[in-house]
Design a protein around this motif. Structure first.
Motif, PDB file in Angstrom:
ATOM      1  N   ASN A   1       0.818  -1.196   0.000  1.00  9.20           N
ATOM      2  CA  ASN A   1       0.000   0.000   0.000  1.00  9.20           C
ATOM      3  C   ASN A   1       0.861   1.258   0.000  1.00  9.20           C
ATOM      4  OD1 ASN A   1      -2.599   0.999  -0.045  1.00  9.20           O
ATOM      5  ND2 ASN A   1      -3.238  -0.192   1.736  1.00  9.20           N
ATOM      6  N   PHE A   2       1.892   1.260   0.828  1.00 12.85           N
ATOM      7  CA  PHE A   2       2.761   2.438   0.904  1.00 12.85           C
ATOM      8  C   PHE A   2       3.494   2.654  -0.417  1.00 12.85           C
ATOM      9  CE2 PHE A   2       3.485   2.388   5.820  1.00 12.85           C
ATOM     10  CZ  PHE A   2       2.201   2.861   5.986  1.00 12.85           C
ATOM     11  N   ILE A   3       4.010   1.566  -0.986  1.00 11.96           N
ATOM     12  CA  ILE A   3       4.787   1.722  -2.219  1.00 11.96           C
ATOM     13  C   ILE A   3       3.921   2.335  -3.311  1.00 11.96           C
ATOM     14  CG2 ILE A   3       5.978   0.487  -4.071  1.00 11.96           C
ATOM     15  CD1 ILE A   3       6.983  -1.484  -2.036  1.00 11.96           C
ATOM     16  N   VAL A   4       2.733   1.759  -3.504  1.00 10.34           N
ATOM     17  CA  VAL A   4       1.864   2.272  -4.562  1.00 10.34           C
ATOM     18  C   VAL A   4       1.447   3.704  -4.249  1.00 10.34           C
ATOM     19  CG1 VAL A   4      -0.303   1.931  -5.781  1.00 10.34           C
ATOM     20  CG2 VAL A   4       1.078  -0.044  -5.129  1.00 10.34           C
ATOM     21  N   THR A   5       1.111   3.961  -3.004  1.00 11.40           N
ATOM     22  CA  THR A   5       0.674   5.308  -2.634  1.00 11.40           C
ATOM     23  C   THR A   5       1.765   6.335  -2.904  1.00 11.40           C
ATOM     24  OG1 THR A   5      -0.656   4.312  -0.897  1.00 11.40           O
ATOM     25  CG2 THR A   5      -0.295   6.682  -0.768  1.00 11.40           C
ATOM     26  N   ILE A   6       2.981   5.999  -2.506  1.00  9.81           N
ATOM     27  CA  ILE A   6       4.058   6.973  -2.660  1.00  9.81           C
ATOM     28  C   ILE A   6       4.376   7.187  -4.149  1.00  9.81           C
ATOM     29  CG2 ILE A   6       6.485   7.442  -2.145  1.00  9.81           C
ATOM     30  CD1 ILE A   6       6.027   5.914   0.528  1.00  9.81           C
ATOM     31  N   HIS A   7       4.230   6.141  -4.942  1.00  8.11           N
ATOM     32  CA  HIS A   7       4.479   6.302  -6.369  1.00  8.11           C
ATOM     33  C   HIS A   7       3.375   7.083  -7.065  1.00  8.11           C
ATOM     34  CE1 HIS A   7       8.074   4.214  -7.792  1.00  8.11           C
ATOM     35  NE2 HIS A   7       7.942   3.438  -6.732  1.00  8.11           N
ATOM     36  N   ARG A   8       2.121   6.796  -6.714  1.00  7.90           N
ATOM     37  CA  ARG A   8       1.019   7.242  -7.563  1.00  7.90           C
ATOM     38  C   ARG A   8       0.221   8.410  -7.018  1.00  7.90           C
ATOM     39  NH1 ARG A   8       1.396   5.956 -12.290  1.00  7.90           N
ATOM     40  NH2 ARG A   8      -0.851   6.216 -12.512  1.00  7.90           N
ATOM     41  N   MET A   9       0.315   8.702  -5.731  1.00  7.05           N
ATOM     42  CA  MET A   9      -0.687   9.604  -5.180  1.00  7.05           C
ATOM     43  C   MET A   9      -0.117  10.898  -4.626  1.00  7.05           C
ATOM     44  SD  MET A   9      -3.458   6.841  -4.098  1.00  7.05           S
ATOM     45  CE  MET A   9      -4.313   7.977  -3.151  1.00  7.05           C
TER      46      MET A   9
ATOM     47  N   MET B   1       4.762  17.574  -5.631  1.00  8.83           N
ATOM     48  CA  MET B   1       5.494  16.816  -4.612  1.00  8.83           C
ATOM     49  C   MET B   1       6.430  15.841  -5.329  1.00  8.83           C
ATOM     50  SD  MET B   1       6.246  16.129  -1.538  1.00  8.83           S
ATOM     51  CE  MET B   1       5.144  16.611  -0.214  1.00  8.83           C
ATOM     52  N   THR B   2       7.609  16.355  -5.721  1.00  5.19           N
ATOM     53  CA  THR B   2       8.569  15.514  -6.440  1.00  5.19           C
ATOM     54  C   THR B   2       9.282  14.612  -5.443  1.00  5.19           C
ATOM     55  OG1 THR B   2      10.248  17.168  -6.121  1.00  5.19           O
ATOM     56  CG2 THR B   2       8.970  17.305  -8.158  1.00  5.19           C
ATOM     57  N   TRP B   3      10.041  13.642  -5.946  1.00  8.51           N
ATOM     58  CA  TRP B   3      10.757  12.731  -5.042  1.00  8.51           C
ATOM     59  C   TRP B   3      11.713  13.502  -4.152  1.00  8.51           C
ATOM     60  CZ3 TRP B   3       9.900   7.582  -4.214  1.00  8.51           C
ATOM     61  CH2 TRP B   3       9.007   6.961  -5.088  1.00  8.51           C
ATOM     62  N   SER B   4      12.338  14.535  -4.711  1.00  2.00           N
ATOM     63  CA  SER B   4      13.328  15.243  -3.896  1.00  2.00           C
ATOM     64  C   SER B   4      12.652  16.141  -2.864  1.00  2.00           C
ATOM     65  CB  SER B   4      14.258  16.061  -4.786  1.00  2.00           C
ATOM     66  OG  SER B   4      13.496  17.023  -5.468  1.00  2.00           O
ATOM     67  N   ARG B   5      11.343  16.326  -2.995  1.00  2.00           N
ATOM     68  CA  ARG B   5      10.648  17.124  -1.982  1.00  2.00           C
ATOM     69  C   ARG B   5       9.991  16.251  -0.922  1.00  2.00           C
ATOM     70  NH1 ARG B   5       7.742  21.492  -5.982  1.00  2.00           N
ATOM     71  NH2 ARG B   5       9.518  22.924  -6.142  1.00  2.00           N
TER      72      ARG B   5
END
Ligand SMILES: [Cu+2]
Ligand SMILES: [Cu+2]
Lengths: 333, 542
Positions: free
Chosen positions: B178-186, B191-195
Motif C-alpha cells: 500500500n505504501f509503495i503504490v501510494t508513494i508512487h502514484r498519489m 510533490m517531487t521525489w526530492s521534496r
C-alpha cells in the motif's frame, strides 16, 4: 555474591587476543560516543533558540559527508581483520592436538578422552596442550561455551563440529550450554578442569578400567562386521581405510572430498551419499544401529589407522608390518 | 498555546465524522485505521511488557524460584514473539505511517483503503491466535523457532504460534504494498521525489523490505509447520534435513526485519530534529539515500547471526565483512542529524528530548553492533547477554524512543489536543534513565559470560542482574506514565491548533484533527521539504 566479576577469567590461548580486540573496540566506541554526545550537547546548547536569532539554512557539505562516511571504514577494516585473524586461527586446529569426543544431549555433556576415560559435565584438560573437541548432539542444537576460554561452538545433531584451545591457567572454569535447548537449558552446565600435565596424567591413570577410544573402535569394527569388507589385504569389497584421514578421496561422481571427521561419520551412517570411486555402493547403513559413542569410537579407530599400522581384519588385529599397502586405483593422493 | 481556533468538537474531522462501533470497524479512512492499530499494538506492547517484568523478576535471584523452568522458557518466547511481530515491526509504519503517509504527500488516503483495513484485520486475527497460544500454555522455542527443537521437541503450540506470525506477515506485506503504490502514484502536484520528507523516504525503503523479505519468513514458517506435522525432513537431520537451512531462511528475513523496525523510526527522528532545530536536515540526499542503502545491504548480511552455528569459515569471513558496511549508512545518519543543529534554533520540547534519547541509545546500539560483526569477539559474546543488550539498545532504545517522540510530536495532529509538556519531559527522562540502567549492565554480564535464555545462573552474576531488574522497574514507569497523561489529554489537554510547532510539511497545513479526506483544498506543493527558513519564527514561550 560477594565477588562480582566485571571481567571474565582468562585461561586459554584465545583470551588475550579476544580481550585486546575487545578493548580496542571499547576504546574506539568510547571516543565515538564522546564525540557524538559531545557534539549533540554542544550544538544543542550553543544554538538553542534565542530571541531575534534566526537559524541559517544550510544544505549540507559534501566534503564533510564523504569524510565521515569514509573515515569509519578504516576502523571497520581494522576490526574486521583483527576478528578474522582470530577466527581463522580458531577454525584451524593443529594436527597433533589431542582429540576429545563430546556428545551433547538434553541436558548433559558426555566427554570421551582418547585414552579411554569418560566424564559427564566435567572435562579435564592438560595445561598448555592443544586440545581439539569433536562434538555432536543426540537431539537438538546445543553450544559448548567456556567464557574463560573466550570460545564457543554450536553442537549440532547429525554432524560433527570442531573447536580447539590450549588452556593456559590451571583452575576450574564454567562450561555453559549457550544455545537454547529446552527445559533444563540453564542446567546444562559443567566445569572445565585445567591441570598441569603431571596431575592430568595421574587423573587419567586413576580412572576406572579404561580402554582407549581407538581400541574400543577396533573391537566394534570387528563386531559390526566392518572388517569383512574393509580388509587389510585390499581384497575386500570395501576400500582400504588405513591412512585415508586427512587426505582427499576421489568419488564415483568425479568429485573429490577431504576425509575429515564429518566425512567418516557420513560414510558410516549414510554410505550412499558419497561413494568412493571404483567401488559399488554395497555398504549397509549403520544409522540407528550404532550409538553416538560407538560412532565416535569407530571414527577414532579409522583415524588411528596409518598405512604402516596396517588394518584390523577380523577379530585378530593384524599388527604385522605388511609394507606400505598399495592404494586402490580410485584413491587420489 | 493560546491560538484561538474552534474546539475540535465543533468542526467535522475524521474522529467525529461518523459515530458508533461499526463506523470504526468498517472504516477505510487511513487515520481511523491508524487509531485501530494504535489501540491493538499498545495492548500487545503491554502484554510483552508484562512478560518482560516477569522475566526480570525471575532473574533477580540466581536460583530459579519465581516460576518453573518451562514457564520461564515460555515467558521469554512470548516476550520475543509478541514484541517483535506484534509490536516492533508494525508500531511505526502501521500507526504513524498509516496516519501520516497520505497526509505528508498530500493524498486523500492510501492507494488501497480496503486492503489497509484488511491489514488491520489480519493483524487482529494473528494477534487473537497468539493470545490463544498464550492463554492455553504458550510456546517455548524462543522467538527464533530454531529446528530441530521446534519441529521435534517443543510443545505442539508452535504450529499455532507459527501460523500467527505467518498471518501477521501478510498484514505487513499489504501495508508495504500500500505504501509503495501510494508513494508512487498519489503524490500531490509538485510533490517531487526530492521534496518528499525523510519520513516518507524511510517508509518507502521499509516497504521494500516488507514486500521482499516477509514472504521468505512466511515460506519458512510453512515449511516448519509441514515438517512438524508431516515429518518432511527439511530441517531435522534425523529425517535427512539440515538445521542450518532453517537458520539461513529465518535470518534472511529476520535480519532485514531489524530494518523494518528501525528505518521508520529513523524517519521520525529526521522530522523531529528538523522541526526543533528549525532547519532542513543536513545532507538531505545522503540521509534519504542511506535509507535505501540500508534496505538493500540489509539483505546481504543475515548469516552474521550464525558465526558459531557451524558455517564454513569463508562464508563467515564474507558475512563479517559485509556486516561492517551496513554500519556506514547508519553512521551517516547519526552524523547528519547531529550536524543539523549547527546554526539552528534548537528547543527542547518532549519530542526533541526523545530524539536526543534516540541518538544516545542508537549510537551505543550501533557501536556494539560492530563488536558482534567482529568475528573473534562475536564467538565469545554471541548468545550471551551482550547480544541481548545490543539489540535492546537498537530496538527498544531506537524504536520505542522514536515512536514515543513521534507520538508526542503528532499527538496534536492526531487528537487535536496537546499533551502536558512538563509530564512529557519527565517521562522521557525516566524512560532514558530506566533504559540505561536496565540494559547497560547486560553488556558487562555478556562479556563476563552469562548466556542468554538462562533461567538460573551462577551467583556471581547476581549484582548486575539486580541492577538490570531495578532499571526495568523504572523503565516500566517511564512507559506507563505517557499512557496515563496522553489519555488524560484527550479530554483536558489544551486545544492544539493546526500547527502548534509551526512545523514544515503538508500534514501541518490541514486542520487538527484533519477532515476525513485530509485536505479541504487539494494541496499543491511549490516548496522544498523542511523549508523552515521560509516559516515565521514562533516566539519563545515554553
Ligand atoms: Cu543445551
Ligand atoms: Cu542481523
Amino acid at each position: 555474591m560477594g565477588n562480582t566479576p566485571f571481567w571474565p577469567e582468562s585461561a586459554s590461548n584465545w583470551a588475550q587476543g579476544v580481550d585486546a580486540l575487545y578493548i580496542f573496540l571499547v576504546l574506539v566506541s568510547v571516543v565515538m560516543c564522546v564525540l557524538i554526545f559531545g557534539a549533540v550537547a554542544f550544538l544543542s546548547v550553543k544554538f538553542r533558540r534565542k530571541p531575534g536569532v534566526q537559524p541559517t539554512a544550510i544544505e549540507g557539505s559534501h566534503f564533510l559527508e564523504i569524510t565521515w562516511s569514509v573515515l569509519p571504514m578504516f576502523f571497520f577494516f581494522a576490526f574486521f581483520l583483527g576478528g578474522a585473524l582470530i577466527f581463522f586461527h580458531e577454525r584451524t586446529p593443529p594436527q597433533d592436538a589431542s582429540e576429545i569426543y563430546v556428545v551433547a544431549k538434553q541436558w548433559m555433556w558426555k566427554m570421551e578422552h582418547p585414552e579411554g576415560p569418560r566424564e559427564i559435565n566435567t572435562l579435564h584438560v592438560p595445561l598448555g596442550k592443544d586440545v581439539k573437541l569433536i562434538m555432536t548432539s543426540m537431539d537438538v542444537i546445543h553450544s559448548f561455551y567456556v567464557p574463560a576460554f573466550r570460545i564457543k561452538q554450536d553442537v549440532l545433531p547429525g554432524r560433527y563440529t570442531i573447536m580447539w584451545f590450549r588452556a593456559t591457567q590451571p583452575g576450574t572454569y564454567h562450561l555453559f550450554c549457550a544455545e537454547y535447548c529446552g527445559t533444563q537449558h540453564s542446567g546444562m552446565i559443567g566445569s572445565i578442569i585445567v591441570q598441569p600435565e603431571a596431575e592430568y596424567q595421574t587423573w587419567l591413570n586413576g580412572g576406572s578400567s579404561s580402554v582407549p577410544l581407538a581400541q574400543t573402535g577396533e573391537k566394534a569394527f570387528a563386531e559390526l562386521g566392518c572388517a569383512s569388507c574393509h580388509r587389510s589385504d585390499t581384497q575386500g569389497r570395501g576400500p582400504l581405510l588405513a591412512g585415508i584421514y586427512g587426505r582427499p578421496v576421489a568419488l564415483e561422481d568425479g568429485r573429490s572430498v577431504m576425509v575429515d571427521e564429518n566425512y567418516l561419520r557420513e560414510s558410516i551412517l549414510d554410505p550412499g551419499a558419497k561413494v568412493v570411486a571404483g567401488f559399488r555402493p554395497v555398504m549397509p547403513t549403520f544409522q540407528g544401529i550404532i550409538s553416538e559413542e560407538q560412532l565416535a569410537a569407530l571414527v577414532a579407530y579409522v583415524k588411528s589407522l596409518t598405512p604402516s599400522s596396517g588394518q584390523a581384519a577380523g577379530a585378530a588385529p593384524a599388527k604385522a608390518e605388511k609394507g606400505p599397502p598399495q592404494m586402490k586405483s580410485g584413491r587420489s593422493r | 498555546m493560546a491560538t484561538a481556533v474552534l474546539p475540535p468538537q465543533q468542526r467535522t474531522n475524521y474522529l467525529n465524522a461518523e459515530h458508533g462501533v461499526k463506523s470504526w470497524l468498517l472504516t477505510v479512512d487511513h487515520k481511523r485505521i491508524a487509531i485501530l492499530y494504535m489501540l491493538s499494538i499498545t495492548f500487545f506492547f503491554f502484554i510483552g511488557g508484562i512478560y518482560a517484568l516477569l522475566i526480570r523478576l525471575e532473574l533477580l535471584t540466581p536460583a530459579g524460584d519465581l516460576v518453573q523452568a518451562d514457564t520461564y522458557n515460555r515467558l521469554f518466547t512470548g516476550h520475543g514473539i509478541v514484541m517483535v511481530f506484534f509490536f516492533l515491526i508494525p508500531v511505526v509504519p502501521a500507526i504513524l505511517g498509516n496516519f501520516l503517509v497520505p497526509l505528508m504527500i498530500g493524498a486523500k488516503d492510501l492507494a488501497f483503503p480496503r486492503i489497509n483495513l484488511l491489514s488491520w484485520y489480519l493483524y487482529v486475527i494473528a494477534g487473537a491466535l497468539m493470545l490463544h497460544v498464550i492463554i492455553t500454555g504458550g510456546v517455548d522455542t524462543g522467538w527464533t523457532f530454531y529446528t530441530p527443537y521446534s519441529t521435534a521437541f517443543a510443545s505442539p503450540k508452535v504450529i499455532e504460534a507459527g501460523l500467527a506470525a505467518f498471518i501477521n506477515g501478510f498484514s505487513s506485506i499489504f501495508t508495504g504494498l500500500n505504501f509503495i503504490v501510494t508513494i508512487h502514484r498519489m503524490r500531490a502536484p509538485g510533490m517531487t521525489w526530492s521534496r518528499l520528507p525523510l519520513f516518507i523516504w524511510a517508509h518507502y525503503a521499509t516497504s521494500l523490505v516488507m514486500v521482499l523479505g516477509t514472504p521468505v519468513i512466511a515460506i519458512t514458517l510453512v515449511l516448519l509447520v509441514l515438517e512438524r506435522v508431516f515429518h518432511l525432513g527439511i530441517f531435522d537431520p534425523k529425517l535427512g534435513g539440515d538445521p542450518l537451512l532453517f537458520q539461513h531462511l529465518f535470518w534472511f528475513y529476520s535480519h532485514p526485519a531489524v530494518y523494518i523496525m528501525i528505518l521508520p523510526s529513523m524517519g521520525i527522528i529526521s522530522e523531529l530534529i528538523a522541526c526543533f532545530s528549525r532547519k532542513r536536515i543536513f545532507g538531505f540526499n545522503f540521509v534519504a539515500l542511506s535509507s535505501v542503502a540500508i534496505a538493500v545491504l540489509g539483505f546481504l548480511v543475515w548469516a552474521h547471526h550464525m558465526f558459531v552455528a557451524g558455517m564454513s569459515v569463508y562464508a563467515a569471513l564474507i558475512f563479517s565483512f559485509l556486516t561492517f558496511f551496513i554500519g556506514v549508512p547508519s553512521a551517516i545518519k547519526v552524523f547528519n542529524w547531529t550536524a543539523t543543529m549547527y546554526k539552528g534554533s534548537v528547543t527542547y520540547e518532549t519530542p526533541m528530548l526523545y530524539a536526543f534519547g534516540f541518538l544516545g541509545l542508537f549510537t551505543i546500539g550501533g557501536l556494539t553492533g560492530l563488536f558482534l560483526a567482529t568475528l573473534g569477539v562475536d564467538i565469545h559474546v554471541t548468545d550471551t547477554y551482550f547480544v541481548v543488550a545490543h539489540f535492546h539498545y537498537v530496538m527498544v532504545g531506537g524504536v520505542v524512543m522514536a515512536y514515543l517522540g513521534g507520538l508526542h510530536f503528532w499527538w496534536p495532529k492526531i487528537t487535536g489536543r496537546m499533551y502536558p509538556e512538563s509530564m512529557g519531559k519527565l517521562a522521557a527522562l525516566i524512560g532514558f534513565v530506566g533504559f540505561n540502567l536496565t540494559f547497560f549492565p547486560q553488556f558487562i554480564l555478556g562479556y563476563v559470560g552469562m548466556p542468554r535464555r538462562y533461567y538460573q545462573y551462577p551467583p556471581e552474576f547476581q549484582v548486575l542482574n539486580v541492577l538490570s531488574t531495578a532499571g526495568a522497574t523504572i523503565l516500566g514507569i517511564g512507559y506507563l506514565f505517557p499512557l496515563v497523561y496522553l489519555l488524560w489529554s484527550l479530554r483536558y489537554g489544551e486545544v492544539a491548533g493546526d500547527n502548534p510547532w509551526n512545523a514544515a510539511g503538508l500534514e501541518w497545513k490541514t486542520s487538527s484533527p484533519p477532515p476525513t479526506f485530509n485536505f479541504d483544498v487539494d494541496p499543491v506543493v511549490d516548496f522544498e521539504a523542511y523549508n523552515y527558513d521560509e516559516l515565521k519564527e514562533i516566539p519563545v514561550e515554553r
